[in-house]
Design a protein around this motif. Structure first.
Motif, PDB file in Angstrom:
ATOM      1  N   GLU A 143      82.577 -40.087  53.298  1.00 61.48           N
ATOM      2  CA  GLU A 143      82.240 -40.824  54.643  1.00 61.48           C
ATOM      3  C   GLU A 143      83.294 -42.146  54.763  1.00 61.48           C
ATOM      4  OE1 GLU A 143      80.747 -39.650  57.424  1.00 61.48           O
ATOM      5  OE2 GLU A 143      80.356 -37.862  56.194  1.00 61.48           O
ATOM      6  N   ASN A 144      83.742 -42.617  53.919  1.00 62.08           N
ATOM      7  CA  ASN A 144      84.453 -43.758  53.919  1.00 62.08           C
ATOM      8  C   ASN A 144      83.599 -44.848  54.463  1.00 62.08           C
ATOM      9  OD1 ASN A 144      86.795 -45.411  53.401  1.00 62.08           O
ATOM     10  ND2 ASN A 144      87.551 -44.955  55.493  1.00 62.08           N
ATOM     11  N   PHE A 145      82.307 -44.903  54.034  1.00 60.49           N
ATOM     12  CA  PHE A 145      81.236 -46.012  54.773  1.00 60.49           C
ATOM     13  C   PHE A 145      81.475 -47.178  53.484  1.00 60.49           C
ATOM     14  CE2 PHE A 145      77.034 -47.610  55.210  1.00 60.49           C
ATOM     15  CZ  PHE A 145      77.354 -47.748  56.810  1.00 60.49           C
ATOM     16  N   PRO A 146      81.268 -48.517  53.909  1.00 63.78           N
ATOM     17  CA  PRO A 146      81.350 -49.738  53.301  1.00 63.78           C
ATOM     18  C   PRO A 146      80.324 -49.750  52.332  1.00 63.78           C
ATOM     19  CG  PRO A 146      81.900 -50.275  55.641  1.00 63.78           C
ATOM     20  CD  PRO A 146      81.498 -48.845  55.657  1.00 63.78           C
ATOM     21  N   PHE A 147      80.406 -49.801  51.015  1.00 65.91           N
ATOM     22  CA  PHE A 147      79.254 -50.064  50.065  1.00 65.91           C
ATOM     23  C   PHE A 147      79.554 -50.727  48.932  1.00 65.91           C
ATOM     24  CE2 PHE A 147      80.961 -45.983  48.675  1.00 65.91           C
ATOM     25  CZ  PHE A 147      80.415 -45.840  47.245  1.00 65.91           C
ATOM     26  N   VAL A 148      78.696 -51.091  48.325  1.00 66.64           N
ATOM     27  CA  VAL A 148      78.976 -51.910  47.119  1.00 66.64           C
ATOM     28  C   VAL A 148      77.899 -51.155  45.794  1.00 66.64           C
ATOM     29  CG1 VAL A 148      77.412 -53.784  47.282  1.00 66.64           C
ATOM     30  CG2 VAL A 148      79.189 -53.882  45.753  1.00 66.64           C
ATOM     31  N   LEU A 149      78.363 -51.039  44.644  1.00 70.15           N
ATOM     32  CA  LEU A 149      77.586 -50.453  43.528  1.00 70.15           C
ATOM     33  C   LEU A 149      77.251 -51.477  42.557  1.00 70.15           C
ATOM     34  CD1 LEU A 149      76.405 -47.727  42.442  1.00 70.15           C
ATOM     35  CD2 LEU A 149      78.501 -47.603  41.229  1.00 70.15           C
ATOM     36  N   VAL A 150      75.795 -51.755  42.466  1.00 72.27           N
ATOM     37  CA  VAL A 150      75.455 -52.484  41.402  1.00 72.27           C
ATOM     38  C   VAL A 150      75.389 -51.729  40.112  1.00 72.27           C
ATOM     39  CG1 VAL A 150      73.678 -54.091  40.458  1.00 72.27           C
ATOM     40  CG2 VAL A 150      74.057 -54.062  42.995  1.00 72.27           C
ATOM     41  N   LEU A 159      85.890 -47.930  43.072  1.00 77.52           N
ATOM     42  CA  LEU A 159      84.879 -48.545  44.134  1.00 77.52           C
ATOM     43  C   LEU A 159      84.610 -50.057  44.130  1.00 77.52           C
ATOM     44  CD1 LEU A 159      81.827 -45.866  43.862  1.00 77.52           C
ATOM     45  CD2 LEU A 159      83.652 -46.320  45.491  1.00 77.52           C
ATOM     46  N   LEU A 160      84.187 -50.564  45.218  1.00 77.64           N
ATOM     47  CA  LEU A 160      83.968 -52.022  44.980  1.00 77.64           C
ATOM     48  C   LEU A 160      82.430 -51.894  44.322  1.00 77.64           C
ATOM     49  CD1 LEU A 160      83.789 -55.124  46.332  1.00 77.64           C
ATOM     50  CD2 LEU A 160      82.659 -53.985  48.230  1.00 77.64           C
ATOM     51  N   SER A 161      82.054 -52.759  43.312  1.00 76.16           N
ATOM     52  CA  SER A 161      81.001 -52.764  42.558  1.00 76.16           C
ATOM     53  C   SER A 161      80.930 -54.028  41.868  1.00 76.16           C
ATOM     54  CB  SER A 161      81.315 -51.765  41.382  1.00 76.16           C
ATOM     55  OG  SER A 161      82.167 -52.076  40.456  1.00 76.16           O
ATOM     56  N   VAL A 162      79.574 -54.558  41.349  1.00 76.67           N
ATOM     57  CA  VAL A 162      79.341 -55.712  40.633  1.00 76.67           C
ATOM     58  C   VAL A 162      78.552 -55.121  39.619  1.00 76.67           C
ATOM     59  CG1 VAL A 162      77.950 -58.029  41.016  1.00 76.67           C
ATOM     60  CG2 VAL A 162      79.049 -57.107  43.040  1.00 76.67           C
ATOM     61  N   ASP A 163      79.041 -55.841  38.461  1.00 68.36           N
ATOM     62  CA  ASP A 163      78.201 -55.239  37.387  1.00 68.36           C
ATOM     63  C   ASP A 163      78.297 -56.173  36.157  1.00 68.36           C
ATOM     64  OD1 ASP A 163      77.162 -53.343  35.543  1.00 68.36           O
ATOM     65  OD2 ASP A 163      78.901 -52.218  35.275  1.00 68.36           O
ATOM     66  N   THR A 164      77.463 -56.133  35.025  1.00 71.85           N
ATOM     67  CA  THR A 164      77.651 -56.835  33.638  1.00 71.85           C
ATOM     68  C   THR A 164      78.324 -55.776  32.921  1.00 71.85           C
ATOM     69  OG1 THR A 164      75.478 -57.487  33.892  1.00 71.85           O
ATOM     70  CG2 THR A 164      76.281 -57.549  31.871  1.00 71.85           C
ATOM     71  N   ASP A 165      79.084 -56.504  32.103  1.00 69.52           N
ATOM     72  CA  ASP A 165      79.777 -55.859  30.755  1.00 69.52           C
ATOM     73  C   ASP A 165      78.878 -55.379  29.865  1.00 69.52           C
ATOM     74  OD1 ASP A 165      81.421 -54.583  28.848  1.00 69.52           O
ATOM     75  OD2 ASP A 165      83.068 -56.347  28.741  1.00 69.52           O
ATOM     76  N   ASN A 166      78.087 -54.130  30.147  1.00 72.66           N
ATOM     77  CA  ASN A 166      77.009 -53.936  29.207  1.00 72.66           C
ATOM     78  C   ASN A 166      77.333 -53.388  27.779  1.00 72.66           C
ATOM     79  OD1 ASN A 166      74.444 -54.019  30.983  1.00 72.66           O
ATOM     80  ND2 ASN A 166      75.762 -52.867  32.557  1.00 72.66           N
ATOM     81  N   ILE A 167      78.646 -52.957  27.906  1.00 71.90           N
ATOM     82  CA  ILE A 167      78.948 -52.481  26.400  1.00 71.90           C
ATOM     83  C   ILE A 167      79.046 -53.962  25.730  1.00 71.90           C
ATOM     84  CG2 ILE A 167      80.987 -51.383  25.226  1.00 71.90           C
ATOM     85  CD1 ILE A 167      81.574 -49.767  27.645  1.00 71.90           C
TER      86      ILE A 167
END
Length: 342
Positions: A143-150, A159-167
């Protein structure tokens, strides 16, 4: 007579358009100007007509927060409460309201998100989880809808995302146990369809392989992010013919179940089993023994997710949608892992 935006602008010594930008939380307005304008609004008793503004600007000044499961189960884990606290703090500072949505299963989640998007109820969305092959991510992307992934996804790595370097975080936790002489190290994981489970398990495997240590299938269990998961795992682990001497546990709440199970079975931490966990829950320091845990900056994850999404919405800069923000982590070493094997 009602106070208008022009009245506020005149008294503040700025243009009406500047007042509008303050109301919309525009990032290019200085903090000094924004504070001055808000003070004048309060002094005059000015309240913007949000409904009229939304009709003109075609914006809602609202963000959808998509929960991964029913709220009553979700809030058994303080991780999500702290994450939402960071999101709400930043959203409020930028003049945005929060709309929370969830479903009992994936189909209900998709339908709930479709209602938000097609109903024009929010300007963007924050997903508090990252699953493999997620239909919600697929829908929002198409849908090209603005979203961010945790978190992160392998479906759409840009994708726009916010994360920890879990590895790396799990690698560091495992290396900490190895440095204390442990060779038989187990892993209590989360649901296998979550990226955080996959990444932390990978970090654990990398550290074990690098140290030349074997990993037995019996030393790895996968379950939900709940106390009961850790509790159940202990009956299994501690009855193995060759049981682990240390555990990496995917979440502090799960670790609390691990500690409860060990106590009932008559085992002591850290003398019988060392534990390192994740998320640095406020209770981790108060538990007996205090729990070693990787602090992943949960509040900061939520704050930056909200900030990044709002910036992308307001600037309408599509390049901002293709950015991955990594929040630093650090291992908080406490008594639960402080036991050297001879």
């Amino acid at each position: 007579m009602a106070v208008t935006i022009k009245d506020v602008a005149k008294l503040a010594g700025v243009s009406p358009s500047t007042v509008s930008r303050v109301l919309s939380g525009h990032p290019r307005i200085s903090q000094k100007t924004a504070s001055k304008v808000r003070d004048i609004m309060q002094e005059l008793g000015y309240h913007p007509n949000i409904m009229a503004k939304s009709l003109v600007s075609k914006t809602t000044k609202s963000i959808g927060v998509i929960l991964p499961k029913p709220a009553e189960e979700l809030f058994l884990n303080t991780f999500f409460m702290e994450l939402i606290r960071g999101i709400v703090t930043q959203a409020n500072r930028s003049g945005y309201d929060i709309v929370i949505s969830s479903g009992a299963n994936e189909q209900e989640e998709v339908e709930a998100v479709q209602r938000l998007v097609y109903g024009g109820r929010v300007d963007g969305a924050i997903l508090l989880y990252s699953r493999q092959n997620d239909p919600v991510v697929e829908f929002l992307y198409q849908e090209n809808f603005p979203f961010v992934l945790v978190g992160r996804t392998e479906q759409f790595p840009d994708l726009l995302s916010v994360d920890t370097d879990n590895i790396q975080a799990a690698y560091d936790a495992t290396r900490h146990l190895i440095s204390f002489g442990h060779k038989r190290i187990g892993f209590v994981s989360g649901p296998k369809n979550l990226m955080v489970s996959k990444d932390r398990l990978q970090g654990y495997h990398l550290a074990m392989k690098e140290a030349g240590l074997a990993v037995k299938a019996d030393w790895i269990v996968e379950d939900d992010f709940l106390q009961e998961s850790g509790y159940r795992a202990m009956s299994f682990f501690m009855n193995l013919p060759e049981r682990p001497t240390a555990l990496v546990v995917i979440d502090d709440v799960v670790s609390f179940g691990v500690l409860r199970g060990l106590n009932e079975l008559g085992f002591k931490v850290p003398s019988d089993l060392c534990i390192v966990s994740f998320n640095n829950n406020p209770l981790s320091e108060l538990y007996s023994p205090p729990l070693s845990s990787v602090d992943i900056g949960i509040y900061h994850l939520g704050y930056v997710a909200s900030q990044a999404l709002i910036q992308a919405i307001q600037d309408e800069d599509k390049s901002l949608f293709n950015k991955r923000h990594i929040i630093p982590h650090r291992l908080m070493v406490r008594e639960s892992s402080m036991h050297h094997l001879s």
